[in-house]
Design an enzyme around this catalytic site. Sequence first.
Site, mmCIF file in Angstrom:
data_model
loop_
_atom_site.group_PDB
_atom_site.id
_atom_site.type_symbol
_atom_site.label_atom_id
_atom_site.label_comp_id
_atom_site.label_asym_id
_atom_site.label_seq_id
_atom_site.Cartn_x
_atom_site.Cartn_y
_atom_site.Cartn_z
ATOM 1 N N PRO A 1 12.626 4.046 -31.942
ATOM 2 C CA PRO A 1 13.798 4.305 -32.783
ATOM 3 C C PRO A 1 14.619 3.216 -33.097
ATOM 4 O O PRO A 1 15.058 2.454 -32.222
ATOM 5 C CB PRO A 1 14.471 5.281 -32.121
ATOM 6 C CG PRO A 1 14.028 5.260 -30.601
ATOM 7 C CD PRO A 1 12.667 4.805 -30.793
ATOM 8 N N ASN A 2 15.223 3.221 -34.423
ATOM 9 C CA ASN A 2 16.350 2.410 -34.807
ATOM 10 C C ASN A 2 15.629 0.722 -35.083
ATOM 11 O O ASN A 2 16.513 -0.005 -35.433
ATOM 12 C CB ASN A 2 17.607 2.502 -33.940
ATOM 13 C CG ASN A 2 17.915 3.542 -33.920
ATOM 14 O OD1 ASN A 2 18.537 4.208 -35.141
ATOM 15 N ND2 ASN A 2 18.082 4.501 -32.960
ATOM 16 N N ARG B 1 21.391 -3.135 -37.704
ATOM 17 C CA ARG B 1 22.275 -2.764 -36.539
ATOM 18 C C ARG B 1 22.542 -3.695 -35.561
ATOM 19 O O ARG B 1 21.906 -4.992 -35.260
ATOM 20 C CB ARG B 1 21.103 -1.769 -35.863
ATOM 21 C CG ARG B 1 19.943 -2.560 -35.095
ATOM 22 C CD ARG B 1 19.216 -1.445 -34.429
ATOM 23 N NE ARG B 1 19.722 -0.877 -33.302
ATOM 24 C CZ ARG B 1 18.846 -0.540 -32.249
ATOM 25 N NH1 ARG B 1 17.667 -0.867 -32.162
ATOM 26 N NH2 ARG B 1 19.468 0.139 -31.113
ATOM 27 N N TYR C 1 21.085 -7.702 -31.845
ATOM 28 C CA TYR C 1 19.433 -7.684 -32.220
ATOM 29 C C TYR C 1 19.312 -8.963 -33.401
ATOM 30 O O TYR C 1 18.074 -8.918 -33.722
ATOM 31 C CB TYR C 1 19.151 -6.437 -32.600
ATOM 32 C CG TYR C 1 19.423 -5.095 -31.635
ATOM 33 C CD1 TYR C 1 18.774 -5.367 -30.414
ATOM 34 C CD2 TYR C 1 20.415 -4.261 -31.853
ATOM 35 C CE1 TYR C 1 18.974 -4.254 -29.450
ATOM 36 C CE2 TYR C 1 20.601 -3.313 -30.835
ATOM 37 C CZ TYR C 1 19.942 -3.345 -29.439
ATOM 38 O OH TYR C 1 19.932 -2.370 -28.706
ATOM 39 N N ASN D 1 8.007 -1.991 -28.121
ATOM 40 C CA ASN D 1 9.539 -2.009 -27.860
ATOM 41 C C ASN D 1 9.782 -0.537 -27.955
ATOM 42 O O ASN D 1 10.125 -0.149 -29.176
ATOM 43 C CB ASN D 1 10.288 -2.628 -28.972
ATOM 44 C CG ASN D 1 11.755 -2.848 -28.550
ATOM 45 O OD1 ASN D 1 12.203 -1.989 -27.753
ATOM 46 N ND2 ASN D 1 12.400 -3.753 -29.291
ATOM 47 N N ALA E 1 15.249 2.944 -27.379
ATOM 48 C CA ALA E 1 15.998 3.966 -26.730
ATOM 49 C C ALA E 1 15.036 4.771 -25.670
ATOM 50 O O ALA E 1 15.544 5.142 -24.544
ATOM 51 C CB ALA E 1 16.902 4.707 -27.439
ATOM 52 N N GLU F 1 5.752 -4.762 -22.401
ATOM 53 C CA GLU F 1 7.040 -4.023 -22.847
ATOM 54 C C GLU F 1 8.129 -5.121 -23.404
ATOM 55 O O GLU F 1 8.319 -6.100 -22.614
ATOM 56 C CB GLU F 1 7.718 -3.291 -21.696
ATOM 57 C CG GLU F 1 9.247 -2.837 -21.917
ATOM 58 C CD GLU F 1 9.671 -2.085 -20.689
ATOM 59 O OE1 GLU F 1 9.159 -2.560 -19.428
ATOM 60 O OE2 GLU F 1 11.037 -1.875 -20.836
ATOM 61 N N HIS G 1 11.790 -6.178 -25.252
ATOM 62 C CA HIS G 1 13.117 -5.851 -25.731
ATOM 63 C C HIS G 1 13.729 -7.140 -26.358
ATOM 64 O O HIS G 1 13.748 -8.224 -25.562
ATOM 65 C CB HIS G 1 14.144 -5.444 -24.506
ATOM 66 C CG HIS G 1 13.361 -4.050 -23.846
ATOM 67 N ND1 HIS G 1 13.553 -2.867 -24.468
ATOM 68 C CD2 HIS G 1 12.792 -4.066 -22.558
ATOM 69 C CE1 HIS G 1 12.822 -2.044 -23.707
ATOM 70 N NE2 HIS G 1 12.419 -2.561 -22.700
ATOM 71 N N ARG H 1 22.886 -5.033 -19.567
ATOM 72 C CA ARG H 1 23.590 -4.132 -20.482
ATOM 73 C C ARG H 1 24.013 -2.949 -19.583
ATOM 74 O O ARG H 1 24.092 -3.062 -18.401
ATOM 75 C CB ARG H 1 22.937 -3.927 -21.640
ATOM 76 C CG ARG H 1 22.539 -5.165 -22.431
ATOM 77 C CD ARG H 1 21.813 -4.877 -23.970
ATOM 78 N NE ARG H 1 22.631 -3.813 -24.577
ATOM 79 C CZ ARG H 1 22.260 -3.180 -25.664
ATOM 80 N NH1 ARG H 1 20.839 -3.478 -26.217
ATOM 81 N NH2 ARG H 1 22.799 -2.457 -26.383
#
Length: 146
Positions: free
Chosen positions: A9-10, A17, A22, A73, A76, A97, A99, A106
């Site tokens: 998502p996103n 964003r 990012y 990725n 969320a 994975e 990111h 974070r």
Amino acid sequence: MKILVLNGPNINMLGIREPNLYGTETYETLVQKIKSYCDEKGIETAFFQSNHEGALVDRIQEAFGVFDAIVMNPAAYTHTSVALLDALKAVKIPTVEVHISDVSKREDFRQVSFVRAACFKTICGLGTDGYLRAVDAIIEFLGEEK
Ligand code: DQA
């Protein structure tokens, strides 16, 4: 060799964003960047982005017997989804994975990754280059370019 690149998502909002986290590259640019990198190496690619958990589960299931590896990725859903973990475990396709941001630096809620247990490597904080490093890791992991 066939690699499926999955984004959660996103990620379709890349470039818009939170560019401080990012970057300014769009999702389309990211896809082209990964595709060119893989094309040069003779690796076939397919790309899928969804804002829906079930759609990502469906795509992982459909990858069974078709793809040699997955770059994912989960965005969320990384921090919430047992369904994605179970899907990756079910198909047993070697997965990295990725990111874009350094999730380790974070919020506390980003410190948990459900999918990590089904991934042979995690790459974070390298921006979109992390996807290319994931491809490198897959080549090394699988031992040869097929
Ligand atoms: C992300 C990190 C996640 O915590 C976040 O929810 C995202 C993107 C990253 O690429 O840094 O959407 O996966």
